[in-house]
Structures are given as C-alpha cells and as structure tokens.
Design a protein around this motif. Structure first.
Motif, PDB file in Angstrom:
ATOM      1  N   TYR A 155      -8.889 -11.817   0.865  1.00  0.00           N
ATOM      2  CA  TYR A 155      -8.142 -10.594   0.537  1.00  0.00           C
ATOM      3  C   TYR A 155      -6.633 -10.876   0.532  1.00  0.00           C
ATOM      4  O   TYR A 155      -5.863 -10.223   1.238  1.00  0.00           O
ATOM      5  N   LEU A 157      -4.139 -10.301  -1.394  1.00  0.00           N
ATOM      6  CA  LEU A 157      -3.152  -9.349  -1.903  1.00  0.00           C
ATOM      7  C   LEU A 157      -3.131  -8.028  -1.130  1.00  0.00           C
ATOM      8  O   LEU A 157      -2.349  -7.140  -1.459  1.00  0.00           O
ATOM      9  N   THR A 158      -3.975  -7.900  -0.121  1.00  0.00           N
ATOM     10  CA  THR A 158      -3.944  -6.693   0.700  1.00  0.00           C
ATOM     11  C   THR A 158      -2.796  -6.797   1.706  1.00  0.00           C
ATOM     12  O   THR A 158      -2.342  -7.901   2.022  1.00  0.00           O
ATOM     13  N   LEU A 162      -1.706 -10.384   3.420  1.00  0.00           N
ATOM     14  CA  LEU A 162      -0.370 -10.965   3.292  1.00  0.00           C
ATOM     15  C   LEU A 162       0.253 -11.277   4.654  1.00  0.00           C
ATOM     16  O   LEU A 162       1.042 -12.210   4.787  1.00  0.00           O
ATOM     17  N   TYR A 192       1.976 -18.741   0.266  1.00  0.00           N
ATOM     18  CA  TYR A 192       2.888 -17.820  -0.417  1.00  0.00           C
ATOM     19  C   TYR A 192       3.449 -18.440  -1.705  1.00  0.00           C
ATOM     20  O   TYR A 192       3.686 -17.726  -2.682  1.00  0.00           O
ATOM     21  N   LEU A 195       0.908 -17.938  -4.387  1.00  0.00           N
ATOM     22  CA  LEU A 195       0.962 -16.565  -4.892  1.00  0.00           C
ATOM     23  C   LEU A 195       2.166 -16.371  -5.810  1.00  0.00           C
ATOM     24  O   LEU A 195       2.062 -15.706  -6.853  1.00  0.00           O
ATOM     25  N   PHE A 199       1.950 -15.282  -9.778  1.00  0.00           N
ATOM     26  CA  PHE A 199       2.524 -14.037 -10.289  1.00  0.00           C
ATOM     27  C   PHE A 199       3.959 -14.220 -10.807  1.00  0.00           C
ATOM     28  O   PHE A 199       4.717 -13.248 -10.893  1.00  0.00           O
ATOM     29  N   THR A 204       6.079  -8.391  -9.144  1.00  0.00           N
ATOM     30  CA  THR A 204       5.785  -8.651  -7.732  1.00  0.00           C
ATOM     31  C   THR A 204       6.219 -10.044  -7.278  1.00  0.00           C
ATOM     32  O   THR A 204       6.077 -10.372  -6.099  1.00  0.00           O
ATOM     33  N   TYR A 208       6.523 -12.007  -3.154  1.00  0.00           N
ATOM     34  CA  TYR A 208       5.934 -13.219  -2.579  1.00  0.00           C
ATOM     35  C   TYR A 208       7.017 -14.244  -2.242  1.00  0.00           C
ATOM     36  O   TYR A 208       6.889 -14.984  -1.254  1.00  0.00           O
TER      37      TYR A 208
END
Length: 260
Positions: A155, A157-158, A162, A192, A195, A199, A204, A208
């Motif tokens: 999970y 991106l929750t 994070l 990180y 991520l 993205f 966003t 990150y």
C-alpha cells in the motif's frame, strides 16, 4: 398507427421498469448503510457502558464482558461484511482483544478486514499496521518489521504506507540499533526515489521528493537534506513544496549547521 403506439408504450414501460429497479437498488443500499450505522451505534453504546462499569469498579474487564462486547460488534460485521461500518466494527473487536492482550485473536480479526477490504487500500493498510503494532506490544520485533514492510510494499500510496519507511527508521533509532537504522535509511531513500521516478512530471512528484528530504533529515544527514531541498526549490518553484524546502533549509542552518 396502432403499431407505433404499441412500440412507444413498450419503450415507456421498459424505461419505467429500469428506473424503478435503479430506485429500489438505491433504497436497498441506503437501508443497508442505515441499518449498519444503527447497529454500530448500539454496539458502541453497549461497549462504552461496560467499560465505564469496569472503570467505576476499578477492575479489569471480565471474560464474560469481553465476549459480550465482541458479540455486539460481530452482529454488525456478520450481517454487513462488506459495508465499511463492518470494518469499523472489526477494528473495534481487535482493539478489545488488544486491551485484554489476546493478540492472536486481534490479528485474526484484522486479517479478516484485509481480506474483506483488499480493494480499499486505506482500510487494508490500517489493518496491516495494527497487526504490526500487536507484534510490537508483544516485543516480537522481527515479526513487527515484516508486517510494516508489507504495508510499505502493498500500500505504498496510502498515508500509512508513505509513513512506514520513516517509522522503521525511528523503530531502530529508538533501540539504538545503528546498523539496522542505516539499512532502513538507505531503503527509505530508495523507496521514495522509486516513487519519485514513477510519478515524475505529475502533480504529486514534489510530494515524494519532499519525503526524500524528510528521510535525510530524520537520519541527520544534513548536507544531503540541503542538496535535496535545493533540488526541490529548483524543480517546483512557487509551490508549497518549495516553500517548505526553504523553511527546512533555514531550520537546518540555524539548528544543525551553525558553523556554516
């Protein structure tokens, strides 16, 4: 002319049946949600009364009271297993089991939450974190770390997902485990960074990127934190990300790099 009228009537009847079906389904969903909410309120009320009684009498909960509390919430989760109110009931059951140190029972309940709400990452991640916390309370630290890593990987991106890489760093820092703290630090930066790459170019990305800076700060790697802050300011000018990076840099210079 009659045939034309019959066709129109059939179309209107079909439309009416469709609208009626949609309306009925909507009403059923509303009724289900209302009933789940009502039953959850009743369970909360019963549990609060039992807790107040135990507190007033200055004693631990009796086993019969624990069973009564669990049964009240199970009425909700058994009747409406896929309603989000059921997840709330199951979290409450897990909390009750933790209160009386029945950690295996708590984990079983939280595992059911994950199974029932695997398509709702915010709920599933919360259950996974609470499983990790039960292991922490039992001082089963390797198991706790494994569960936290599941949150990070499943999970990412929750909100909880994070936070987990930073939490693992703090976990080792509190125990003065330098080697594992450094390992967790490197894993967090890599996580990180992955991520950020995933993205890149989106709205966003700065979010990150900021987590990378926060990780360096957590590890007291001040020079790297400054470098990352400069990169954030350059990449996202005139944004809240840049404003926070400027503030963080100033704080680092004042409190941690006074000789510069």
């Amino acid at each position: 002319m009659m045939k034309k009228c019959d066709t129109i009537v059939k179309i209107l009847l079909s439309a009416f049946v469709f609208c009626a079906a949609v309306f009925v389904c909507g009403c059923v969903d509303i009724d289900k949600s209302y009933m789940a909410e009502k039953m959850l309120w009743q369970a909360d009320r019963k549990v609060n009364l039992l807790l107040q009684k135990a507190t007033k009498e200055n004693r631990q909960l009796r086993y019969s009271e624990v069973d009564e509390m669990v049964a009240a919430y199970k009425k909700v989760s058994d009747r409406f297993p896929l309603e989000q109110k059921a997840a709330r009931a199951q979290f409450s059951i897990a909390d009750i089991y933790v209160r009386v140190r029945k950690f295996d029972d708590a984990r079983r309940e939280l595992t059911r939450v994950i199974q029932n709400f695997s398509s709702v990452p915010v709920i599933a991640s919360r259950a996974q974190v609470q499983i990790a916390q039960t292991f922490e309370q039992e001082k089963k630290f390797s198991e706790a770390i494994q569960e936290y890593e599941k949150v990070r990987d499943l999970y990412p991106l929750t909100p909880l997902g994070l936070q987990v890489p930073l939490h693992i760093m703090r976990f080792y820092k509190q125990r003065d485990d330098k080697a594992n703290e450094q390992k967790a630090y490197r894993q967090a930066v890599r996580h990180y960074s992955d991520l950020l790459n995933q993205f890149a170019g989106t709205s966003t990305a700065g979010f990150y990127h900021s987590y990378i800076a926060l990780t360096h700060i957590e590890a007291e790697e001040w020079e790297r934190a400054i470098e990352t802050g400069d990169a954030i300011i350059a990449a996202y000018p005139d944004t809240p990300f840049a404003a926070r990076a400027i503030a963080s840099k100033a704080e680092i210079y004042v409190n941690n790099l006074k000789n510069i």
